[in-house]
Design a protein around this motif. Sequence first.
Motif, PDB file in Angstrom:
ATOM      1  N   ALA A  85      37.691  11.246  32.518  1.00 21.29           N
ATOM      2  CA  ALA A  85      37.613  11.621  30.998  1.00 21.29           C
ATOM      3  C   ALA A  85      39.240  11.787  30.439  1.00 21.29           C
ATOM      4  CB  ALA A  85      36.884  12.895  30.722  1.00 21.29           C
ATOM      5  N   SER A  86      39.950  12.574  31.365  1.00 27.40           N
ATOM      6  CA  SER A  86      41.349  12.538  30.536  1.00 27.40           C
ATOM      7  C   SER A  86      42.124  11.364  30.515  1.00 27.40           C
ATOM      8  CB  SER A  86      41.850  13.488  31.737  1.00 27.40           C
ATOM      9  OG  SER A  86      43.313  13.742  31.282  1.00 27.40           O
ATOM     10  N   LEU A  87      41.818  10.468  31.529  1.00 27.83           N
ATOM     11  CA  LEU A  87      42.406   9.112  31.268  1.00 27.83           C
ATOM     12  C   LEU A  87      41.960   8.285  30.125  1.00 27.83           C
ATOM     13  CD1 LEU A  87      44.474   7.133  32.430  1.00 27.83           C
ATOM     14  CD2 LEU A  87      42.841   6.506  33.954  1.00 27.83           C
ATOM     15  N   LEU A  88      40.503   8.042  29.976  1.00 29.12           N
ATOM     16  CA  LEU A  88      40.063   7.438  28.772  1.00 29.12           C
ATOM     17  C   LEU A  88      40.444   8.272  27.573  1.00 29.12           C
ATOM     18  CD1 LEU A  88      36.381   6.322  29.997  1.00 29.12           C
ATOM     19  CD2 LEU A  88      38.628   5.073  29.984  1.00 29.12           C
ATOM     20  N   TRP A  89      40.496   9.561  27.438  1.00 26.08           N
ATOM     21  CA  TRP A  89      40.813  10.117  26.186  1.00 26.08           C
ATOM     22  C   TRP A  89      42.115   9.588  25.801  1.00 26.08           C
ATOM     23  CZ3 TRP A  89      37.872  12.282  22.653  1.00 26.08           C
ATOM     24  CH2 TRP A  89      38.516  13.175  21.821  1.00 26.08           C
ATOM     25  N   ARG A  90      43.092   9.743  26.796  1.00 27.76           N
ATOM     26  CA  ARG A  90      44.597   9.404  26.400  1.00 27.76           C
ATOM     27  C   ARG A  90      44.423   7.897  25.884  1.00 27.76           C
ATOM     28  NH1 ARG A  90      45.410  13.148  30.347  1.00 27.76           N
ATOM     29  NH2 ARG A  90      47.454  14.072  30.266  1.00 27.76           N
ATOM     30  N   LEU A  91      43.796   6.966  26.525  1.00 25.53           N
ATOM     31  CA  LEU A  91      43.531   5.590  25.947  1.00 25.53           C
ATOM     32  C   LEU A  91      42.917   5.607  24.487  1.00 25.53           C
ATOM     33  CD1 LEU A  91      42.488   3.802  29.344  1.00 25.53           C
ATOM     34  CD2 LEU A  91      44.787   3.378  28.055  1.00 25.53           C
ATOM     35  N   HIS A  92      42.049   6.600  24.241  1.00 22.47           N
ATOM     36  CA  HIS A  92      41.293   6.671  22.996  1.00 22.47           C
ATOM     37  C   HIS A  92      42.217   7.091  21.982  1.00 22.47           C
ATOM     38  CE1 HIS A  92      38.495   7.692  19.996  1.00 22.47           C
ATOM     39  NE2 HIS A  92      38.703   9.039  19.986  1.00 22.47           N
ATOM     40  N   LEU A  93      43.327   8.089  22.223  1.00 27.22           N
ATOM     41  CA  LEU A  93      44.229   8.569  21.368  1.00 27.22           C
ATOM     42  C   LEU A  93      45.263   7.603  21.018  1.00 27.22           C
ATOM     43  CD1 LEU A  93      45.093  12.010  23.095  1.00 27.22           C
ATOM     44  CD2 LEU A  93      43.659  11.611  20.638  1.00 27.22           C
ATOM     45  N   ASP A 124      34.175  21.879  31.066  1.00 28.30           N
ATOM     46  CA  ASP A 124      33.503  21.514  29.827  1.00 28.30           C
ATOM     47  C   ASP A 124      34.147  20.834  28.941  1.00 28.30           C
ATOM     48  OD1 ASP A 124      31.337  23.242  31.056  1.00 28.30           O
ATOM     49  OD2 ASP A 124      31.989  24.954  29.868  1.00 28.30           O
ATOM     50  N   ALA A 125      35.503  21.080  28.905  1.00 26.60           N
ATOM     51  CA  ALA A 125      36.232  20.364  27.702  1.00 26.60           C
ATOM     52  C   ALA A 125      36.251  18.822  28.159  1.00 26.60           C
ATOM     53  CB  ALA A 125      37.561  20.726  27.681  1.00 26.60           C
ATOM     54  N   HIS A 126      36.276  18.626  29.229  1.00 31.46           N
ATOM     55  CA  HIS A 126      36.471  17.133  29.757  1.00 31.46           C
ATOM     56  C   HIS A 126      34.937  16.469  29.558  1.00 31.46           C
ATOM     57  CE1 HIS A 126      40.225  18.507  31.414  1.00 31.46           C
ATOM     58  NE2 HIS A 126      40.584  17.403  31.229  1.00 31.46           N
ATOM     59  N   ALA A 127      33.927  17.205  29.843  1.00 33.48           N
ATOM     60  CA  ALA A 127      32.681  16.552  29.501  1.00 33.48           C
ATOM     61  C   ALA A 127      32.643  16.308  28.065  1.00 33.48           C
ATOM     62  CB  ALA A 127      31.492  17.716  29.740  1.00 33.48           C
ATOM     63  N   VAL A 128      32.991  17.150  27.218  1.00 30.79           N
ATOM     64  CA  VAL A 128      33.100  17.047  25.728  1.00 30.79           C
ATOM     65  C   VAL A 128      33.770  15.898  25.350  1.00 30.79           C
ATOM     66  CG1 VAL A 128      33.442  17.904  23.536  1.00 30.79           C
ATOM     67  CG2 VAL A 128      32.318  19.434  25.142  1.00 30.79           C
ATOM     68  N   MET A 129      34.910  15.563  26.116  1.00 28.97           N
ATOM     69  CA  MET A 129      35.620  14.472  25.783  1.00 28.97           C
ATOM     70  C   MET A 129      34.894  13.202  26.052  1.00 28.97           C
ATOM     71  SD  MET A 129      39.584  14.931  27.323  1.00 28.97           S
ATOM     72  CE  MET A 129      40.600  16.484  27.405  1.00 28.97           C
ATOM     73  N   ALA A 130      34.205  13.019  27.139  1.00 33.11           N
ATOM     74  CA  ALA A 130      33.127  11.817  27.504  1.00 33.11           C
ATOM     75  C   ALA A 130      32.221  11.693  26.467  1.00 33.11           C
ATOM     76  CB  ALA A 130      32.679  12.249  28.876  1.00 33.11           C
ATOM     77  N   TYR A 131      31.587  13.018  25.926  1.00 35.83           N
ATOM     78  CA  TYR A 131      30.369  12.598  25.037  1.00 35.83           C
ATOM     79  C   TYR A 131      30.909  12.319  23.517  1.00 35.83           C
ATOM     80  CZ  TYR A 131      27.569  15.259  28.454  1.00 35.83           C
ATOM     81  OH  TYR A 131      26.837  15.711  29.454  1.00 35.83           O
ATOM     82  N   VAL A 132      32.119  12.560  23.201  1.00 37.66           N
ATOM     83  CA  VAL A 132      32.717  12.203  22.025  1.00 37.66           C
ATOM     84  C   VAL A 132      33.136  10.761  22.235  1.00 37.66           C
ATOM     85  CG1 VAL A 132      34.762  12.594  20.524  1.00 37.66           C
ATOM     86  CG2 VAL A 132      33.468  14.523  21.384  1.00 37.66           C
ATOM     87  N   GLY A 133      33.745  10.487  23.281  1.00 37.01           N
ATOM     88  CA  GLY A 133      34.252   9.001  23.382  1.00 37.01           C
ATOM     89  C   GLY A 133      32.882   8.290  23.360  1.00 37.01           C
ATOM     90  N   ALA A 134      32.040   8.467  23.771  1.00 38.02           N
ATOM     91  CA  ALA A 134      30.911   7.697  23.840  1.00 38.02           C
ATOM     92  C   ALA A 134      30.170   7.758  22.326  1.00 38.02           C
ATOM     93  CB  ALA A 134      29.979   8.058  25.030  1.00 38.02           C
TER      94      ALA A 134
END
Length: 439
Positions: A269-277, A306-316
Amino acid sequence: MTRTGADAARHYESALDHLLFFREEVDAEVRAALRDSPRSVMGNVFAAYLGLLGTEETAAADARGAFEAFRREVDPARLTSRERGHLEAASSWLAGDIHRAGRLLAEVSVACPRDALALAVGHQIDFFTGDAVLLRDRIGGALSAWDADDPHYGPLLGCYAFGLEESGHYRRAEEVGLEAVERNARDVWGIHAVVHTYEMQGRFEDGIRYLDARARNWADGNYLTVHNWWHYALYLLESGRTDRVLEVYDTAVHHEDSSDAAMELLDAASLLWRLHLAGVDTGDRWSTLADAWARRRDGAYYAFNDAHAVMAYVGAGRFSDAEALVRDRQEWVRRADPGVSNVSMTVDIGLPVCRALVDYGRGRYDEVTELLLPLRHRFHAFGGSHAQRDALQRTLVEATLRGSRPDLARTLLSERVSLRPLCRYDRQAQSRLAGRLGG
């Protein structure tokens, strides 16, 4: 080693060796010790710690049930003071008070500085609670009691190197970490410590070369495999090789054969979030990752997860899932025992971070800034490393760039560039800000 036979003691020592080197065989060796001596005090303590170290709610619940049954048979007066310390530390953590467990293990380490289990577990507690000073000093305070020829001295140096890095002593951390790896090439925590020093100094190409040269020692067969691949991907991202980042993600970070352990999913999740940013198209990876988090059905256990689960849900784009998690945690903290460490972690950091991530996904950038700005020097209170928490720092930077606070964006980016002048992301963000300001 109360109630521990000779064979069980040998399995215990083998398990300790595997724990220090993050080898998967640690579980089998602890089980073997308990088969030989089911009432072994330290064997049962070790099993309890293993149920906790993965930050998995289900594993912790199983460990708690087994350990409570064991404790009912134990007369503390018949145990050594060291064993009593471990017994209380394990019980405290199983009851949710990870901070007290860390303090109790620190007392064990003062009395018995060569108790490697107390040091190793205490070190991980310091990591889970984001305490950089204790990450350094818990190990540093015991090292002088160790013979440098002891086979476990090397992995303790690796732990010390990580503590030095997290507390800002980058050159000393690199020095100590390299010594640890020189002593044992498969010391993956030592390798991990060196990798962190390069990350924090912006020495991304050095990091790639270091990991490439040692790939056969870290890239498979240990509990840090995914995490060190995550570090490798961060280096690639900073070097502008986003195609390779996605290749590493697909082959090593998250794929159809992944275990979907929480600590691996948060790296994904952390890696995909950085790519998203960074505005990188990641295809349908978010959807697959969000499904993996949803399958876990995690309750409130560790706010960092929890924070990383939310990253995944928001990214999706699954905002209903993200908001449902937030509501669940809000309800949980209203009825939870305030002595549980995760209550303060969730209230003080976890919930505002989760809300900010949802706001970011909805394009409410000023709300993100309002939520994250007061926390930016306190993110460590819910765990992780500086490198991991940088995803949140970048989220704040992006919110200020995209919202109505370019003045704050300038300040934040000045701080970042002054620390890591070679960081590609920070330089590009400065250029975007200059374009917005017209200069």
